[in-house]
Design a protein around this motif. Structure first.
Motif, mmCIF file in Angstrom:
data_model
loop_
_atom_site.group_PDB
_atom_site.id
_atom_site.type_symbol
_atom_site.label_atom_id
_atom_site.label_comp_id
_atom_site.label_asym_id
_atom_site.label_seq_id
_atom_site.Cartn_x
_atom_site.Cartn_y
_atom_site.Cartn_z
ATOM 1 N N GLY A 181 0.781 -1.215 0.101
ATOM 2 C CA GLY A 181 -0.057 0.081 0.085
ATOM 3 C C GLY A 181 0.764 1.148 -0.029
ATOM 4 O O GLY A 181 0.374 2.375 0.185
ATOM 5 N N LEU A 182 2.017 1.180 -0.264
ATOM 6 C CA LEU A 182 2.897 2.343 -0.079
ATOM 7 C C LEU A 182 2.538 3.544 -1.401
ATOM 8 O O LEU A 182 2.294 4.498 -0.717
ATOM 9 C CB LEU A 182 4.278 2.131 -0.273
ATOM 10 N N ALA A 183 2.146 3.150 -2.292
ATOM 11 C CA ALA A 183 2.039 4.239 -3.588
ATOM 12 C C ALA A 183 0.894 4.671 -3.072
ATOM 13 O O ALA A 183 0.511 5.954 -3.289
ATOM 14 C CB ALA A 183 1.863 3.418 -4.913
ATOM 15 N N ALA A 184 -0.309 3.953 -2.564
ATOM 16 C CA ALA A 184 -1.606 4.487 -2.428
ATOM 17 C C ALA A 184 -1.650 5.480 -1.192
ATOM 18 O O ALA A 184 -2.350 6.512 -1.267
ATOM 19 C CB ALA A 184 -2.563 3.438 -2.134
ATOM 20 N N SER A 185 -0.657 5.172 -0.268
ATOM 21 C CA SER A 185 -0.616 6.278 0.909
ATOM 22 C C SER A 185 0.280 7.486 0.629
ATOM 23 O O SER A 185 0.047 8.477 1.366
ATOM 24 C CB SER A 185 -0.019 5.383 1.883
ATOM 25 N N MET A 186 0.742 7.566 -0.726
ATOM 26 C CA MET A 186 1.532 8.760 -1.020
ATOM 27 C C MET A 186 0.750 9.798 -1.869
ATOM 28 O O MET A 186 -0.304 9.381 -2.351
ATOM 29 C CB MET A 186 2.953 8.335 -1.838
ATOM 30 N N PRO A 187 1.024 11.220 -1.620
ATOM 31 C CA PRO A 187 0.474 12.066 -2.572
ATOM 32 C C PRO A 187 0.473 11.678 -3.982
ATOM 33 O O PRO A 187 1.573 10.948 -4.530
ATOM 34 C CB PRO A 187 1.421 13.043 -2.298
ATOM 35 N N ALA A 188 -0.038 12.033 -4.738
ATOM 36 C CA ALA A 188 -0.217 11.815 -6.220
ATOM 37 C C ALA A 188 1.003 12.176 -6.987
ATOM 38 O O ALA A 188 1.381 11.094 -7.697
ATOM 39 C CB ALA A 188 -1.561 12.648 -6.779
ATOM 40 N N ASP A 189 2.061 13.058 -6.516
ATOM 41 C CA ASP A 189 2.888 13.475 -7.287
ATOM 42 C C ASP A 189 4.098 12.750 -6.867
ATOM 43 O O ASP A 189 5.067 12.547 -7.568
ATOM 44 C CB ASP A 189 3.419 15.076 -7.272
ATOM 45 N N MET A 190 3.896 11.638 -5.834
ATOM 46 C CA MET A 190 4.876 10.578 -5.522
ATOM 47 C C MET A 190 4.659 9.060 -5.916
ATOM 48 O O MET A 190 5.429 8.339 -5.981
ATOM 49 C CB MET A 190 5.152 10.756 -3.957
ATOM 50 N N GLN A 191 3.473 9.060 -6.258
ATOM 51 C CA GLN A 191 3.021 7.707 -6.770
ATOM 52 C C GLN A 191 3.775 6.973 -7.737
ATOM 53 O O GLN A 191 4.104 5.876 -7.691
ATOM 54 C CB GLN A 191 1.534 7.689 -7.102
ATOM 55 N N GLN A 192 4.118 7.707 -8.684
ATOM 56 C CA GLN A 192 4.728 7.050 -9.746
ATOM 57 C C GLN A 192 6.161 6.580 -9.372
ATOM 58 O O GLN A 192 6.794 5.648 -9.864
ATOM 59 C CB GLN A 192 4.684 8.010 -11.033
ATOM 60 N N PHE A 193 6.859 7.278 -8.659
ATOM 61 C CA PHE A 193 8.032 6.983 -7.992
ATOM 62 C C PHE A 193 8.158 5.528 -7.266
ATOM 63 O O PHE A 193 9.086 4.998 -7.526
ATOM 64 C CB PHE A 193 8.607 8.243 -7.158
ATOM 65 N N ALA A 194 6.875 5.506 -6.475
ATOM 66 C CA ALA A 194 6.850 4.336 -5.636
ATOM 67 C C ALA A 194 6.590 3.140 -6.391
ATOM 68 O O ALA A 194 7.171 2.006 -6.510
ATOM 69 C CB ALA A 194 5.725 4.650 -4.519
ATOM 70 N N VAL A 195 5.698 3.305 -7.469
ATOM 71 C CA VAL A 195 5.396 2.333 -8.530
ATOM 72 C C VAL A 195 6.550 1.878 -9.296
ATOM 73 O O VAL A 195 6.936 0.756 -9.463
ATOM 74 C CB VAL A 195 4.290 2.787 -9.394
ATOM 75 N N GLY A 196 7.385 2.916 -9.668
ATOM 76 C CA GLY A 196 8.475 2.656 -10.301
ATOM 77 C C GLY A 196 9.687 1.793 -9.651
ATOM 78 O O GLY A 196 10.340 0.879 -10.173
ATOM 79 N N ALA A 197 9.636 2.084 -8.469
ATOM 80 C CA ALA A 197 10.772 1.776 -7.517
ATOM 81 C C ALA A 197 10.183 0.047 -7.403
ATOM 82 O O ALA A 197 11.154 -0.923 -7.419
ATOM 83 C CB ALA A 197 10.903 2.472 -6.236
ATOM 84 N N ALA A 198 9.006 -0.072 -7.007
ATOM 85 C CA ALA A 198 8.598 -1.489 -6.854
ATOM 86 C C ALA A 198 8.780 -2.508 -7.882
ATOM 87 O O ALA A 198 8.853 -3.460 -8.070
ATOM 88 C CB ALA A 198 7.097 -1.479 -6.444
#
Length: 323
Positions: A181-198
């Motif tokens: 749930g990391l990406a969903a818990s982050m602001p919209a402008d951070m979600q792509q960073f989290a998805v790309g890292a995962a």
């Protein structure tokens, strides 16, 4: 804990505008233009018995307003101009390290690939230009999972681009980006960073070895915990023949500001206060022990030493030598 979040919207806007961002338009700093034929993008040297090669992945052109975000903006602007740097565009290099030691060939970080900014993603081609066959890389160490350091891990088929290599990342970095749930818990402008890292950490063909502080990758190459920029950021220490070099990753990102103003942190430092604490520890260690350093975003090739000046420091570029 002070959490500083990178602004994805600003990154994408800068990427879209990249062709128009040319430093010669500045009026208050004299800048040198690029040659029509390009410059060499690799640099080799030795410490002890280890052969080290810095290979470029290209460059990033982002907003200079992301620098020194905890300092007065006018003071940051004046600092940049005093070093003949743009107060508008932060033009930074992407310097990768290849370590040839014993029978091993270790690559530090894998760059952006074709998934981030159009000015980067040149690592694989530049390795070949440097006479290094990417297929001969035996170990890959990831300092942290930001786009310009790990998004190049996948080819166009979403498989590991270096399937023959052993892959290493810190336990803390791996666990942070892969938490549920990391990406969903982050602001919209951070979600792509989290998805790309995962997605990068889950790439097919890469089996990860998880590292902790002072763990060895191969004899003569180890990692040290340098958190702040990301929770599990590590730097890579090479030691041979009584000499040492630290590949800093993004624990330090600016060859002038981080040394002269070590208490300033940047928008992309996820924990600003820890970034500063880590930076001061590294600066003191490198200056006291006279260790060489390599800055990933320093002016190419990014290799030099740390000189202490009272309560601040100075980056001293290494003297190039020809064989």
């Amino acid at each position: 804990m002070s959490i500083i979040r990178p602004t994805r919207r600003e990154v994408l806007a800068m990427a879209a505008a990249a062709p128009a961002l040319t430093l010669p338009t500045l009026t208050r700093a004299q800048t040198l233009g690029a040659p029509s034929g390009g410059n060499p993008q690799h640099f080799a040297f030795t410490i002890g018995e280890a052969r080290l090669t810095v290979v470029s992945d290209g460059r990033l052109e982002l907003s200079a307003t992301d620098l020194g975000v905890n300092a007065d903006a006018d003071q940051v602007k004046a600092f940049l101009e005093s070093y003949f740097l743009s107060p508008v565009t932060n033009y930074s290099h992407a310097n990768h390290l290849v370590i040839e030691i014993g029978d091993h060939k270790v690559l530090v970080d894998v760059g952006s690939g074709n998934r981030f900014l159009p000015t980067a993603g040149e690592l694989m081609g530049n390795l070949e230009t440097a006479g290094i066959d990417p297929g001969t890389i035996t170990h890959v160490v990831i300092t942290h999972a930001h786009p310009d350091h790990i998004w190049g891990i996948r080819d166009d088929f979403d498989e590991a681009i270096l399937p023959q290599a052993q892959y290493f990342v810190s336990t803390a970095e791996h666990d942070f980006w892969l938490q549920d749930g990391l990406a969903a818990s982050m602001p919209a402008d951070m979600q792509q960073f989290a998805v790309g890292a995962a997605n990068s950490l889950r790439v097919d063909g890469a089996d990860w070895t998880l590292l902790n502080d002072e763990d060895e990758v191969v004899p003569g190459v180890r990692v040290i915990n340098t958190p702040g920029h990301t929770p599990g950021h590590v730097s890579v220490v090479v030691e041979s023949g009584g000499q040492q070099l630290i590949a800093l990753g993004d624990s330090m990102t600016h060859a002038y500001m981080n040394f002269a103003q070590p208490e300033w942190y940047n928008n992309f430092d996820m924990d600003g206060e820890t970034t500063v604490s880590t930076r001061k520890r590294l600066l003191d260690m490198a200056a006291t022990d006279r260790m060489a350093v390599l800055g990933y975003h320093f002016p190419f090739p990014g290799v030099g030493h740390v000189r202490k000046e009272g309560s601040t420091y100075q980056f001293v570029p290494a003297l190039w030598q020809w064989g």
